[in-house]
Write an enzyme that holds these catalytic residues in place. Structure first.
Site, PDB file in Angstrom:
ATOM      1  CE  LYS A   6       5.677   6.333   0.666  1.00  0.00           C
ATOM      2  NZ  LYS A   6       5.931   4.907   0.360  1.00  0.00           N
TER       3      LYS A   6
ATOM      4  CG  LEU B  81      -1.775  -1.194   1.426  1.00  0.00           C
ATOM      5  CD1 LEU B  81      -2.838  -1.044   2.580  1.00  0.00           C
ATOM      6  CD2 LEU B  81      -2.599  -1.534   0.124  1.00  0.00           C
ATOM      7  N   PRO B  82       0.351   2.532  -0.376  1.00  0.00           N
ATOM      8  CG  PRO B  82      -0.916   4.345  -1.283  1.00  0.00           C
ATOM      9  CD  PRO B  82      -1.036   2.690  -0.752  1.00  0.00           C
TER      10      PRO B  82
ATOM     11  CE  LYS C  78      11.555   2.048  -1.715  1.00  0.00           C
ATOM     12  NZ  LYS C  78      11.758   1.896  -3.312  1.00  0.00           N
TER      13      LYS C  78
HETATM   14  P1  NDP Z   1      -0.170   2.926  -6.317  1.00  0.00           P
HETATM   15  O1  NDP Z   1      -0.562   4.412  -5.721  1.00  0.00           O
HETATM   16  O2  NDP Z   1       0.045   2.759  -7.836  1.00  0.00           O
HETATM   17  O3  NDP Z   1      -1.191   2.019  -5.589  1.00  0.00           O
HETATM   18  C1  NDP Z   1      -1.631   1.954  -4.401  1.00  0.00           C
HETATM   19  C2  NDP Z   1      -2.444   0.766  -4.096  1.00  0.00           C
HETATM   20  O4  NDP Z   1      -2.843   0.709  -2.727  1.00  0.00           O
HETATM   21  C3  NDP Z   1      -3.528   0.528  -4.939  1.00  0.00           C
HETATM   22  O5  NDP Z   1      -3.926  -0.864  -5.039  1.00  0.00           O
HETATM   23  C4  NDP Z   1      -4.744   1.480  -4.028  1.00  0.00           C
HETATM   24  O6  NDP Z   1      -6.099   0.889  -4.359  1.00  0.00           O
HETATM   25  C5  NDP Z   1      -4.254   0.825  -2.438  1.00  0.00           C
HETATM   26  N1  NDP Z   1      -4.626   1.813  -1.497  1.00  0.00           N
HETATM   27  C6  NDP Z   1      -4.171   3.210  -1.423  1.00  0.00           C
HETATM   28  N2  NDP Z   1      -4.689   3.799  -0.201  1.00  0.00           N
HETATM   29  C7  NDP Z   1      -5.285   2.565   0.529  1.00  0.00           C
HETATM   30  C8  NDP Z   1      -5.857   2.507   1.551  1.00  0.00           C
HETATM   31  N3  NDP Z   1      -6.046   3.430   2.552  1.00  0.00           N
HETATM   32  N4  NDP Z   1      -6.475   1.277   1.953  1.00  0.00           N
HETATM   33  C9  NDP Z   1      -6.626   0.274   1.150  1.00  0.00           C
HETATM   34  N5  NDP Z   1      -5.844   0.276  -0.081  1.00  0.00           N
HETATM   35  C10 NDP Z   1      -5.176   1.477  -0.567  1.00  0.00           C
HETATM   36  O7  NDP Z   1       1.071   2.622  -5.513  1.00  0.00           O
HETATM   37  P2  NDP Z   1       2.212   1.569  -5.844  1.00  0.00           P
HETATM   38  O8  NDP Z   1       1.940   0.517  -6.379  1.00  0.00           O
HETATM   39  O9  NDP Z   1       3.226   2.500  -6.791  1.00  0.00           O
HETATM   40  O10 NDP Z   1       3.132   1.642  -4.506  1.00  0.00           O
HETATM   41  C11 NDP Z   1       3.098   0.930  -3.328  1.00  0.00           C
HETATM   42  C12 NDP Z   1       3.963   0.868  -2.427  1.00  0.00           C
HETATM   43  O11 NDP Z   1       5.260   0.507  -3.085  1.00  0.00           O
HETATM   44  C13 NDP Z   1       4.342   2.324  -1.931  1.00  0.00           C
HETATM   45  O12 NDP Z   1       4.850   2.398  -0.638  1.00  0.00           O
HETATM   46  C14 NDP Z   1       5.380   2.755  -3.021  1.00  0.00           C
HETATM   47  O13 NDP Z   1       6.326   3.771  -2.238  1.00  0.00           O
HETATM   48  C15 NDP Z   1       6.367   1.376  -3.042  1.00  0.00           C
HETATM   49  N6  NDP Z   1       7.017   1.300  -4.295  1.00  0.00           N
HETATM   50  C16 NDP Z   1       6.676   1.721  -5.570  1.00  0.00           C
HETATM   51  C17 NDP Z   1       7.390   1.616  -6.649  1.00  0.00           C
HETATM   52  C18 NDP Z   1       6.754   1.769  -8.057  1.00  0.00           C
HETATM   53  O14 NDP Z   1       7.698   1.931  -8.991  1.00  0.00           O
HETATM   54  N7  NDP Z   1       5.513   2.215  -8.303  1.00  0.00           N
HETATM   55  C19 NDP Z   1       8.883   1.148  -6.484  1.00  0.00           C
HETATM   56  C20 NDP Z   1       8.962   0.646  -5.229  1.00  0.00           C
HETATM   57  C21 NDP Z   1       8.209   0.687  -4.269  1.00  0.00           C
HETATM   58  P3  NDP Z   1      -7.091   1.535  -5.165  1.00  0.00           P
HETATM   59  O15 NDP Z   1      -6.836   0.664  -6.391  1.00  0.00           O
HETATM   60  O16 NDP Z   1      -8.347   1.300  -4.640  1.00  0.00           O
HETATM   61  O17 NDP Z   1      -6.524   3.192  -5.395  1.00  0.00           O
END
Ligand code: NDP
Length: 295
Positions: free
Chosen positions: A239, A64-65, A170
């Site tokens: 963040k 999750l974020p 990280k």
């Molecule tokens: P996204 O913003 O693409 O996706 C976030 C996901 O979390 C979605 O599935 C969203 O659901 C869900 N979500 C958001 N808020 C909530 C909540 N309050 N309760 C439940 N579900 C929630 O993020 P990323 O996939 O890019 O990133 C996820 C994590 O991985 C983060 O911590 C990020 O820093 C880390 N990361 C990301 C990278 C990247 O290249 N993207 C690389 C390395 C780490 P919904 O579909 O409903 O919006």
């Protein structure tokens, strides 16, 4: 093994694809349509609630974020805690906060649930290729259990130390990425303004000592091409750098470079919005300089 994966975002989705190939997978996503779309292409079951996802799972993975989002998912009659059973392994792949991971781990340990922070690096390309670096915080015993699962999507899976150590590693990594991104953008803008073609400046930089992942991969593939694909939200990098700045403070390291990086990213996020990609601050540097970094 029965694995539940919660959070099918930009990086969670390709990670879950690899888990689906090796395990009996259940997915949950806040926006159900995303989970249904995933299930249409990959063998898995869709859970209606976090509780349902956790019921019967031997391993639970969250991506999750923020740590606050993970803590939020634990609560309530439909929350994870209502479905988790003793002995379940809970791996949080969110890029989270060390303190929050220690808090979550302590709370779960009291219920007999084994927790580790396991954030990843390598971007969406690395997730698709299954070559992520995974930075784990937890005990050695937890790591031994976690490793084969994390190797579904990770090529380098390392135990960094106790709970929170993965998150700290990280956050520092991403703070260095952010500082470098801004510095490369500024330097190239000045060179282009001086009349040196952007592509030539990047080529020579990459044959010299100032080169980096930003100059070797990100700038040629995403900036010089003007593609700026959305793979990782700037809001999430902001963040991460905040977490790193807080971590440095806790360690008694004043860290002026990373604090400045954090302030600049916060400004960029305020100006570009929550959906902007993390390379978009380069556009702000370009605008301010009155040039474009184009091949
Ligand atoms: P996204 O913003 O693409 O996706 C976030 C996901 O979390 C979605 O599935 C969203 O659901 C869900 N979500 C958001 N808020 C909530 C909540 N309050 N309760 C439940 N579900 C929630 O993020 P990323 O996939 O890019 O990133 C996820 C994590 O991985 C983060 O911590 C990020 O820093 C880390 N990361 C990301 C990278 C990247 O290249 N993207 C690389 C390395 C780490 P919904 O579909 O409903 O919006």
């Amino acid at each position: 093994m029965r694995v539940a994966f919660l959070g099918l975002g930009a990086i969670g989705t390709p990670m879950a694809v690899h888990v689906a190939k090796a395990h009996q997978l259940t997915v949950w996503n806040r926006t159900r349509a995303r989970a249904d779309a995933f299930a249409a292409g990959h063998p898995c079951t869709v859970a209606g609630t976090p509780r349902e996802a956790a019921l019967g799972a031997e391993v639970v993975i969250t991506c999750l974020p923020t740590s606050a989002d993970v803590e939020g998912l634990l609560e309530g009659p439909d929350g994870l805690l209502a479905g988790l059973s003793r002995g379940t392994l809970f791996l949080d792949c969110t890029s989270g906060e060390p303190e929050a991971s220690r808090r979550i781990g302590g709370r779960l340990a009291a219920l007999g649930i084994v927790f580790a922070d396991a954030p990843v690096s390598g971007g969406t390309n690395g997730a698709e290729a299954g070559t992520l670096t995974v930075m784990v915080g937890g005990t050695e015993e937890t790591f031994r259990r976690a490793r084969p699962i994390l190797e579904c999507f990770g090529r380098r899976v390392e135990l960094m130390g106790p709970l929170g150590a993965g998150d700290a590693m990280k956050a520092v990594n991403n703070a260095l990425l952010a500082a470098n991104l801004l510095a490369v953008g500024e330097g190239l803008a000045a060179l282009v303004k001086n009349g040196i073609p952007a592509a030539k400046a990047v080529e020579v930089l990459n044959a010299s000592s100032g080169r980096s992942f930003v100059s070797e991969v990100l700038v040629p593939e995403r900036v010089l091409t003007r593609l700026f694909p959305l793979t990782f939200r700037l809001a999430l990098l902001d963040k991460d750098v905040r977490i790193a700045a807080g971590f440095l403070e806790q360690q008694g390291v004043s860290g002026p470079m990373l604090h400045l990086t954090s302030a600049l990213l916060a400004q960029a996020r305020a100006s570009l919005g929550e959906q902007a990609d993390y390379l978009e601050p380069v556009r702000l540097i370009e605008q301010e300089a009155g040039v474009e970094l184009r091949a």
